[in-house]
Design a protein around this motif. Structure first.
Motif, PDB file in Angstrom:
ATOM      1  N   THR A  20       0.759  -1.193  -0.034  1.00  0.00           N
ATOM      2  CA  THR A  20      -0.019   0.045   0.001  1.00  0.00           C
ATOM      3  C   THR A  20       0.996   1.398   0.105  1.00  0.00           C
ATOM      4  O   THR A  20       0.229   2.365  -0.241  1.00  0.00           O
ATOM      5  CB  THR A  20      -0.717  -0.031   0.968  1.00  0.00           C
ATOM      6  OG1 THR A  20      -0.164  -0.084   2.324  1.00  0.00           O
ATOM      7  CG2 THR A  20      -2.105  -1.201   1.115  1.00  0.00           C
ATOM      8  N   ASP A  22       3.425   4.176  -1.518  1.00  0.00           N
ATOM      9  CA  ASP A  22       3.827   4.634  -2.800  1.00  0.00           C
ATOM     10  C   ASP A  22       5.554   4.553  -2.882  1.00  0.00           C
ATOM     11  O   ASP A  22       6.252   4.303  -1.899  1.00  0.00           O
ATOM     12  CB  ASP A  22       3.540   6.122  -2.656  1.00  0.00           C
ATOM     13  CG  ASP A  22       1.983   6.556  -2.908  1.00  0.00           C
ATOM     14  OD1 ASP A  22       1.437   5.667  -3.261  1.00  0.00           O
ATOM     15  OD2 ASP A  22       1.533   7.530  -1.947  1.00  0.00           O
ATOM     16  N   HIS A 253     -19.406  10.597   1.317  1.00  0.00           N
ATOM     17  CA  HIS A 253     -17.809  10.351   1.193  1.00  0.00           C
ATOM     18  C   HIS A 253     -17.234   9.531  -0.020  1.00  0.00           C
ATOM     19  O   HIS A 253     -16.296  10.047  -0.659  1.00  0.00           O
ATOM     20  CB  HIS A 253     -17.290   9.746   2.428  1.00  0.00           C
ATOM     21  CG  HIS A 253     -17.780  10.403   3.726  1.00  0.00           C
ATOM     22  ND1 HIS A 253     -16.866  11.755   4.003  1.00  0.00           N
ATOM     23  CD2 HIS A 253     -18.804  10.541   4.642  1.00  0.00           C
ATOM     24  CE1 HIS A 253     -17.315  12.057   5.151  1.00  0.00           C
ATOM     25  NE2 HIS A 253     -18.653  11.565   5.700  1.00  0.00           N
ATOM     26  N   VAL A 276      -7.671   2.418  10.716  1.00  0.00           N
ATOM     27  CA  VAL A 276      -8.109   2.227   9.202  1.00  0.00           C
ATOM     28  C   VAL A 276      -9.007   0.997   9.228  1.00  0.00           C
ATOM     29  O   VAL A 276      -8.619  -0.058   9.440  1.00  0.00           O
ATOM     30  CB  VAL A 276      -6.777   2.210   8.216  1.00  0.00           C
ATOM     31  CG1 VAL A 276      -7.315   1.925   6.948  1.00  0.00           C
ATOM     32  CG2 VAL A 276      -6.222   3.668   8.559  1.00  0.00           C
ATOM     33  N   PHE A 286     -12.220   0.590  -0.524  1.00  0.00           N
ATOM     34  CA  PHE A 286     -11.698   1.842   0.358  1.00  0.00           C
ATOM     35  C   PHE A 286     -11.099   1.712   1.317  1.00  0.00           C
ATOM     36  O   PHE A 286     -11.369   0.550   2.312  1.00  0.00           O
ATOM     37  CB  PHE A 286     -12.896   2.908   0.242  1.00  0.00           C
ATOM     38  CG  PHE A 286     -13.615   3.124  -0.894  1.00  0.00           C
ATOM     39  CD1 PHE A 286     -13.596   4.253  -1.255  1.00  0.00           C
ATOM     40  CD2 PHE A 286     -14.629   2.242  -1.483  1.00  0.00           C
ATOM     41  CE1 PHE A 286     -14.098   4.750  -2.558  1.00  0.00           C
ATOM     42  CE2 PHE A 286     -15.477   2.728  -2.468  1.00  0.00           C
ATOM     43  CZ  PHE A 286     -15.224   3.510  -3.014  1.00  0.00           C
ATOM     44  N   GLN A 289      -9.841   6.213   6.994  1.00  0.00           N
ATOM     45  CA  GLN A 289      -9.200   6.451   8.483  1.00  0.00           C
ATOM     46  C   GLN A 289     -10.135   7.137   9.408  1.00  0.00           C
ATOM     47  O   GLN A 289     -10.708   8.328   9.109  1.00  0.00           O
ATOM     48  CB  GLN A 289      -7.893   7.564   7.952  1.00  0.00           C
ATOM     49  CG  GLN A 289      -6.823   7.484   9.223  1.00  0.00           C
ATOM     50  CD  GLN A 289      -7.188   7.918  10.477  1.00  0.00           C
ATOM     51  OE1 GLN A 289      -8.063   8.719  10.829  1.00  0.00           O
ATOM     52  NE2 GLN A 289      -6.567   7.135  11.381  1.00  0.00           N
ATOM     53  N   GLN A 294     -10.401  10.290   6.359  1.00  0.00           N
ATOM     54  CA  GLN A 294      -9.916  10.495   5.180  1.00  0.00           C
ATOM     55  C   GLN A 294     -10.162   9.036   4.334  1.00  0.00           C
ATOM     56  O   GLN A 294     -10.044   8.169   4.862  1.00  0.00           O
ATOM     57  CB  GLN A 294      -8.600  10.504   4.955  1.00  0.00           C
ATOM     58  CG  GLN A 294      -8.101  12.005   5.513  1.00  0.00           C
ATOM     59  CD  GLN A 294      -6.636  12.241   5.491  1.00  0.00           C
ATOM     60  OE1 GLN A 294      -5.885  11.322   5.409  1.00  0.00           O
ATOM     61  NE2 GLN A 294      -6.254  13.652   5.462  1.00  0.00           N
ATOM     62  N   PHE A 295     -10.961   9.056   3.076  1.00  0.00           N
ATOM     63  CA  PHE A 295     -11.237   8.032   2.061  1.00  0.00           C
ATOM     64  C   PHE A 295     -10.231   7.757   1.048  1.00  0.00           C
ATOM     65  O   PHE A 295     -10.101   8.772   0.384  1.00  0.00           O
ATOM     66  CB  PHE A 295     -12.811   8.331   1.758  1.00  0.00           C
ATOM     67  CG  PHE A 295     -13.829   8.134   2.634  1.00  0.00           C
ATOM     68  CD1 PHE A 295     -14.519   7.187   3.145  1.00  0.00           C
ATOM     69  CD2 PHE A 295     -13.846   9.311   3.560  1.00  0.00           C
ATOM     70  CE1 PHE A 295     -15.513   7.011   4.064  1.00  0.00           C
ATOM     71  CE2 PHE A 295     -14.759   9.098   4.650  1.00  0.00           C
ATOM     72  CZ  PHE A 295     -15.610   8.095   4.833  1.00  0.00           C
ATOM     73  N   ASP A 296      -9.758   6.663   0.952  1.00  0.00           N
ATOM     74  CA  ASP A 296      -8.672   6.285   0.049  1.00  0.00           C
ATOM     75  C   ASP A 296      -9.046   4.967  -0.804  1.00  0.00           C
ATOM     76  O   ASP A 296      -9.326   4.112  -0.355  1.00  0.00           O
ATOM     77  CB  ASP A 296      -7.406   6.243   0.604  1.00  0.00           C
ATOM     78  CG  ASP A 296      -6.241   6.082  -0.169  1.00  0.00           C
ATOM     79  OD1 ASP A 296      -6.155   6.089  -1.428  1.00  0.00           O
ATOM     80  OD2 ASP A 296      -4.950   6.229   0.319  1.00  0.00           O
ATOM     81  N   ASN A 297      -8.948   5.261  -2.373  1.00  0.00           N
ATOM     82  CA  ASN A 297      -9.525   4.287  -3.009  1.00  0.00           C
ATOM     83  C   ASN A 297      -8.401   3.968  -4.153  1.00  0.00           C
ATOM     84  O   ASN A 297      -8.530   3.613  -5.118  1.00  0.00           O
ATOM     85  CB  ASN A 297     -10.765   4.404  -3.718  1.00  0.00           C
ATOM     86  CG  ASN A 297     -10.701   5.628  -4.865  1.00  0.00           C
ATOM     87  OD1 ASN A 297      -9.965   6.376  -4.551  1.00  0.00           O
ATOM     88  ND2 ASN A 297     -11.716   5.989  -5.626  1.00  0.00           N
ATOM     89  N   ARG A 298      -7.367   4.331  -3.869  1.00  0.00           N
ATOM     90  CA  ARG A 298      -6.067   4.284  -4.633  1.00  0.00           C
ATOM     91  C   ARG A 298      -6.160   2.640  -4.709  1.00  0.00           C
ATOM     92  O   ARG A 298      -5.124   2.456  -5.892  1.00  0.00           O
ATOM     93  CB  ARG A 298      -4.853   4.830  -4.016  1.00  0.00           C
ATOM     94  CG  ARG A 298      -4.788   6.347  -4.231  1.00  0.00           C
ATOM     95  CD  ARG A 298      -3.853   7.051  -3.825  1.00  0.00           C
ATOM     96  NE  ARG A 298      -3.506   6.707  -2.278  1.00  0.00           N
ATOM     97  CZ  ARG A 298      -2.502   6.904  -1.645  1.00  0.00           C
ATOM     98  NH1 ARG A 298      -1.407   7.202  -2.088  1.00  0.00           N
ATOM     99  NH2 ARG A 298      -2.384   6.487  -0.242  1.00  0.00           N
TER     100      ARG A 298
END
Length: 323
Positions: A20, A22, A253, A276, A286, A289, A294-298
């Motif tokens: 997860t 980068d 969201h 998370v 998704f 957090q 905070q919403f993350d769909n990467r």
């Protein structure tokens, strides 16, 4: 320690790791292969990750396997003799945690190896009227006393979910057809008790125990596209009550600028170190957090099964050696 990624089950090839982070910190998925097996037919059931360690139960023999993915080392621990003729399928819940902090207050979890850990196993009674837990300490190499809690468990079914560490206690969610309860094991006080869930109207599609700030117990109730977050508070008289903290409309969201038809939602995992939630839906995956919302769909996880978040410190050289 950072969240390095998740392990999950791929029906075609078994358990795999998805990173997860980068680049340049992103870890190639192939770097974490599963623990070395003793024989070709050995089958291991993934239970959970905590403090840089991963826990499995052996389907072929009565033992737990504690594995450090960074170093590649593993330890095998036979089930306690007090559990009798117990098989993997008889273990309702299990948990592993680093015990190095017991002797070193400055120890930072995530840089943990197999020199000092604790292992807890929970099994049901043959009469379905009790559950029992036993704690293993690697430093002594011994299992402790069996501790039991009595309750009418006939209407309960257990889908083995990973536990959540809150303070000096481990918590597991016991599933019922409509309702459910929380099992609390205080490994310092050596107590095993049942905690009733908050009273909430309506049928819920998912539950997740979470760790709130200041080491308090929390619970998420999921109903299709709504999440309700509860916190269990204890007053000065040692009386515990549940309080609703927030209600989250997931549609606003997750898809704020588009109309999306969602057929199902499912809590697939929880990272207690970073608070998370891993939420799977028919329209994507998704990471949520819960403190910052905070919403993350990467990161789109391909499996509908449970995700096992893995956090740890690592060095690139160490990974290369054991790849």
């Amino acid at each position: 320690p950072p969240l390095l990624g998740c392990f999950y089950l791929d029906l075609d090839i078994g358990y795999v790791f998805t990173p997860t982070l980068d680049p340049p910190d992103r870890i190639p998925a192939a770097r974490f292969s599963l623990p070395q097996q003793r024989c070709r037919d050995e089958r291991l059931a993934f239970v959970e990750c905590r403090h840089g360690l991963a826990l499995f139960l052996n389907k072929n023999r009565p033992e737990a396997v504690v594995w450090n993915p960074i170093s590649g080392h593993q330890r095998r621990v036979a089930f306690p003799t007090e559990f009798g003729n117990t098989r993997e399928m008889d273990i309702l819940y299990a948990a592993v945690l680093c015990a190095a902090g017991d002797d070193d207050p400055c120890h930072v979890h995530g840089d943990c190896d197999l020199s000092s850990f604790k292992l807890a196993l929970v099994r049901g009674g043959e009469d379905n009227a009790s559950v029992s837990v036993c704690l293993y300490k690697s430093k002594s190499g011994l299992w402790g006393n069996v501790i039991s809690a009595t309750k009418d468990w006939y209407t309960l079914s257990s889908r083995r979910m990973h536990g959540v560490l809150v303070g000096n206690a481990l918590y597991w969610w016991f599933i019922q057809v409509i309702e459910g309860v929380i099992l609390e094991f205080d490994f310092e006080m050596q107590k095993l008790v049942v905690v009733e869930k908050p009273v909430d109207q309506g049928r819920r599609s998912g539950f997740q125990i979470v760790r709130k700030e200041e080491s308090s117990l929390g619970l998420i109730m999921l109903t299709e596209l709504t999440m309700r977050l509860w916190e269990r508070k204890v007053n000065s008289d040692d009386v515990a009550t549940w309080a609703l903290q927030k209600t989250i409309d997931l549609t606003k969201h997750l898809w704020p600028r588009q109309s999306v038809q969602v057929f199902w939602t499912r809590i697939q995992g929880y990272d207690e170190d970073h608070n998370v939630i891993f939420l799977g839906t028919s329209s994507g995956s998704f990471m949520i957090q819960l403190d910052s919302m905070q919403f993350d769909n990467r990161f789109q996880f391909k499996s509908i099964f449970t995700h096992f978040p893995y956090t740890s410190f690592y060095a690139a050289g160490c990974l290369a050696i054991h790849a």
